[in-house]
Scaffold this motif. Structure first.
Motif, short mmCIF file in Angstrom:
data_model
loop_
_atom_site.label_atom_id
_atom_site.label_comp_id
_atom_site.label_asym_id
_atom_site.label_seq_id
_atom_site.Cartn_x
_atom_site.Cartn_y
_atom_site.Cartn_z
N TYR A 1 -77.63 81.61 -2.80
CA TYR A 1 -77.46 83.05 -3.01
C TYR A 1 -75.97 83.30 -2.85
N ILE B 1 -74.18 81.54 0.00
CA ILE B 1 -75.13 80.97 0.97
C ILE B 1 -75.96 79.87 0.33
N ALA C 1 -79.08 78.20 0.52
CA ALA C 1 -80.36 78.44 1.20
C ALA C 1 -81.24 77.20 1.21
N PRO D 1 -87.87 77.21 11.22
CA PRO D 1 -87.44 78.47 11.83
C PRO D 1 -86.96 79.48 10.79
N ASN D 2 -86.65 80.66 11.30
CA ASN D 2 -86.03 81.73 10.53
C ASN D 2 -84.88 81.24 9.67
N GLY D 3 -84.89 81.63 8.40
CA GLY D 3 -83.75 81.33 7.54
C GLY D 3 -83.65 79.88 7.11
N ALA D 4 -84.73 79.11 7.30
CA ALA D 4 -84.70 77.68 6.96
C ALA D 4 -84.70 77.43 5.45
N GLY D 5 -85.10 78.43 4.69
CA GLY D 5 -85.18 78.27 3.24
C GLY D 5 -86.61 78.10 2.73
N LYS D 6 -87.58 78.41 3.58
CA LYS D 6 -88.99 78.23 3.22
C LYS D 6 -89.40 79.16 2.07
N SER D 7 -89.13 80.45 2.26
CA SER D 7 -89.52 81.42 1.22
C SER D 7 -88.75 81.18 -0.06
N THR D 8 -87.48 80.79 0.09
CA THR D 8 -86.66 80.50 -1.10
C THR D 8 -87.24 79.34 -1.89
N GLU E 1 -94.75 86.81 1.26
CA GLU E 1 -94.87 87.36 2.60
C GLU E 1 -95.01 88.88 2.50
N GLU F 1 -96.40 82.63 4.88
CA GLU F 1 -96.72 83.15 6.21
C GLU F 1 -97.99 84.01 6.27
N GLN G 1 -94.05 79.84 10.17
CA GLN G 1 -92.92 79.65 11.08
C GLN G 1 -93.27 78.71 12.21
N1 LIG Z 1 -81.99 87.66 -1.56
C1 LIG Z 1 -81.14 87.00 -0.76
N2 LIG Z 1 -79.80 87.20 -0.84
C2 LIG Z 1 -78.95 86.51 -0.05
N3 LIG Z 1 -79.33 85.63 0.88
C3 LIG Z 1 -80.65 85.41 1.04
C4 LIG Z 1 -81.63 86.08 0.22
N4 LIG Z 1 -82.85 85.65 0.60
C5 LIG Z 1 -82.65 84.76 1.59
N5 LIG Z 1 -81.33 84.61 1.85
C6 LIG Z 1 -80.73 83.69 2.84
O1 LIG Z 1 -81.13 82.37 2.48
C7 LIG Z 1 -81.48 81.62 3.65
C8 LIG Z 1 -82.92 81.16 3.54
O2 LIG Z 1 -83.76 82.29 3.58
P1 LIG Z 1 -85.33 82.22 3.42
O3 LIG Z 1 -85.83 83.61 3.33
O4 LIG Z 1 -85.69 81.30 2.32
O5 LIG Z 1 -85.76 81.55 4.80
P2 LIG Z 1 -87.19 81.44 5.49
O6 LIG Z 1 -87.29 80.03 5.95
O7 LIG Z 1 -88.25 81.94 4.58
O8 LIG Z 1 -87.02 82.37 6.75
P3 LIG Z 1 -88.09 83.30 7.52
O9 LIG Z 1 -88.88 82.39 8.39
O10 LIG Z 1 -87.26 84.24 8.29
O11 LIG Z 1 -88.95 83.99 6.47
C9 LIG Z 1 -81.17 82.53 4.83
O12 LIG Z 1 -79.88 82.25 5.26
C10 LIG Z 1 -81.26 83.91 4.24
O13 LIG Z 1 -80.45 84.80 4.94
#
Ligand SMILES: Nc1ncnc2c1ncn2[C@@H]1O[C@H](COP(=O)(O)OP(=O)(O)OP(=O)(O)O)[C@@H](O)[C@H]1O
Ligand SMILES: [Mg+2]
Length: 242
Positions: free
Chosen positions: A15, A18, A20, A39-46, A87, A164, A197
Motif C-alpha cells: 500500500y 507500506i 503489507a 498478530p495485528n497488521g501481519a498482512g492476513k486480511s491483505t 471481517e 476473523e 488472530q
Molecule cells: N487500505 C490500506 N492502506 C494502507 N495500508 C494498509 C491498508 N490496509 C492495510 N494496511 C496496512 O498493511 C499492513 C497489513 O494489514 P492487514 O490488514 O492485512 O493485517 P491483518 O493481519 O489483517 O491485521 P489485523 O489482525 O489487525 O486484521 C498493516 O501495516 C496495515 O496497516
C-alpha cells in the motif's frame, strides 16, 4: 499441474510505502481447512483480499485449480469459485435474513437451483431458518456471522475464505460457527481458508496452520503437529507470554 486447489506463490502486496505482504507462499488442497494466524497488521486480511482480487499484488502467483487468478477482476475470481467473507459481518440490517441470502445469488441464473439451495442452507443453519423473516440487524453477532457465511456459500465457492469469524463472539458461539463451517466442508467438499488472530480455537478445527508476522510466513505445519510454544515463538518472534 499440482493437486492443490489454491496456490499462492511469493506474493508481494504494497500500500504505497507500506509492504503489507512480503513473499508469502501458501496452498490449500481440495476440501482442506487451512488457517492463517498472526498478530495485528501481519498482512492476513491483505492476503485474502489479494486472492479475491480486492487489492492488486505487486508480484507473485495466485492459482486456483491451476488457473491463473493474478490480475483478474473480483467478479471473475468469484466466478472461478473463490468467495471471501470479509471481517466485520457486512449485512443489510434492514433487510430480512431471507433477503440477505437472496443477495448472495445475484450472479446466478438458475433460479430453481437457488431456491433449493436456500432450502438446504436453512437446514444447515437452523437458527437462520427460525429468524428468516427477521431484519438482519436484529440478529446476534453469532447469527450475523452465520448469515454472512451462508450468503457466501450461495455463490457456490470451491474455496471459502473467512476473515476473523470469531471476532467479538463468545467461545460457545465461536464453536457453533466453526461447527457450521466444518459441516459445509463435509456437505459440499468446500475448502476453507480462515484467518484468525489467535490460535486458541482454530488449532482444533484446522488441518494446517500458517503463522504470519510482518507480511512473512514464520511457520507452517499440520495443526496436529503444532505445539503452543512453537506458535508463540513464530507469532511474537520470541518466547513471550500468550
Ligand atoms: N487500505 C490500506 N492502506 C494502507 N495500508 C494498509 C491498508 N490496509 C492495510 N494496511 C496496512 O498493511 C499492513 C497489513 O494489514 P492487514 O490488514 O492485512 O493485517 P491483518 O493481519 O489483517 O491485521 P489485523 O489482525 O489487525 O486484521 C498493516 O501495516 C496495515 O496497516
Ligand atoms: Mg485483518
Amino acid at each position: 499441474m499440482s493437486a492443490s486447489l489454491l496456490e499462492v506463490d511469493d506474493l508481494h502486496v504494497r500500500y504505497g510505502g507500506i509492504a503489507a505482504v512480503r513473499g508469502l507462499s501458501l496452498y490449500v488442497a481440495p476440501g482442506e481447512v487451512v488457517s492463517i494466524i498472526g498478530p495485528n497488521g501481519a498482512g492476513k486480511s491483505t492476503t485474502l483480499a489479494a486472492i479475491a482480487g480486492g487489492v492488486v499484488p505487486m508480484s507473485g502467483r495466485i492459482r486456483l485449480a491451476g488457473a491463473d487468478l493474478m490480475g483478474q477482476r473480483p467478479e471473475q475470481i468469484a466466478r472461478a469459485g473463490v468467495s471471501l467473507v470479509p471481517e466485520g459481518r457486512h449485512i443489510f440490517a434492514t433487510l430480512t435474513v431471507e433477503e440477505n441470502l437472496a443477495i448472495g445469488t445475484y450472479m446466478r441464473a438458475d433460479r430453481k437451483g437457488v431456491a433449493d439451495e436456500i432450502k438446504a442452507i436453512f437446514q444447515t443453519f437452523p437458527r437462520l431458518d427460525e429468524r428468516r423473516k427477521a431484519p438482519a440487524g436484529q440478529l446476534s453477532g453469532g447469527e450475523q456471522q452465520m448469515l454472512v457465511i451462508a450468503r457466501a456459500v450461495l455463490t457456490r465457492p470451491r474455496l471459502l475464505m473467512v476473515d476473523e469469524p470469531s471476532l467479538g463472539l463468545a467461545p460457545l458461539i465461536v464453536d457453533q460457527v466453526y461447527a457450521t463451517l466444518l459441516e459445509l466442508r463435509r456437505r459440499d467438499g468446500l475448502a476453507l481458508l480462515i484467518v484468525e488472530q489467535s490460535s486458541h480455537r482454530i488449532l482444533k478445527h484446522a488441518d494446517r496452520i500458517y503463522v504470519v508476522r510482518d507480511g512473512c510466513k514464520q511457520l507452517e505445519d499440520r495443526a496436529a503437529n503444532l505445539k503452543n510454544e512453537a506458535i508463540k515463538r513464530a507469532y511474537f518472534g520470541f518466547e513471550g507470554a500468550a
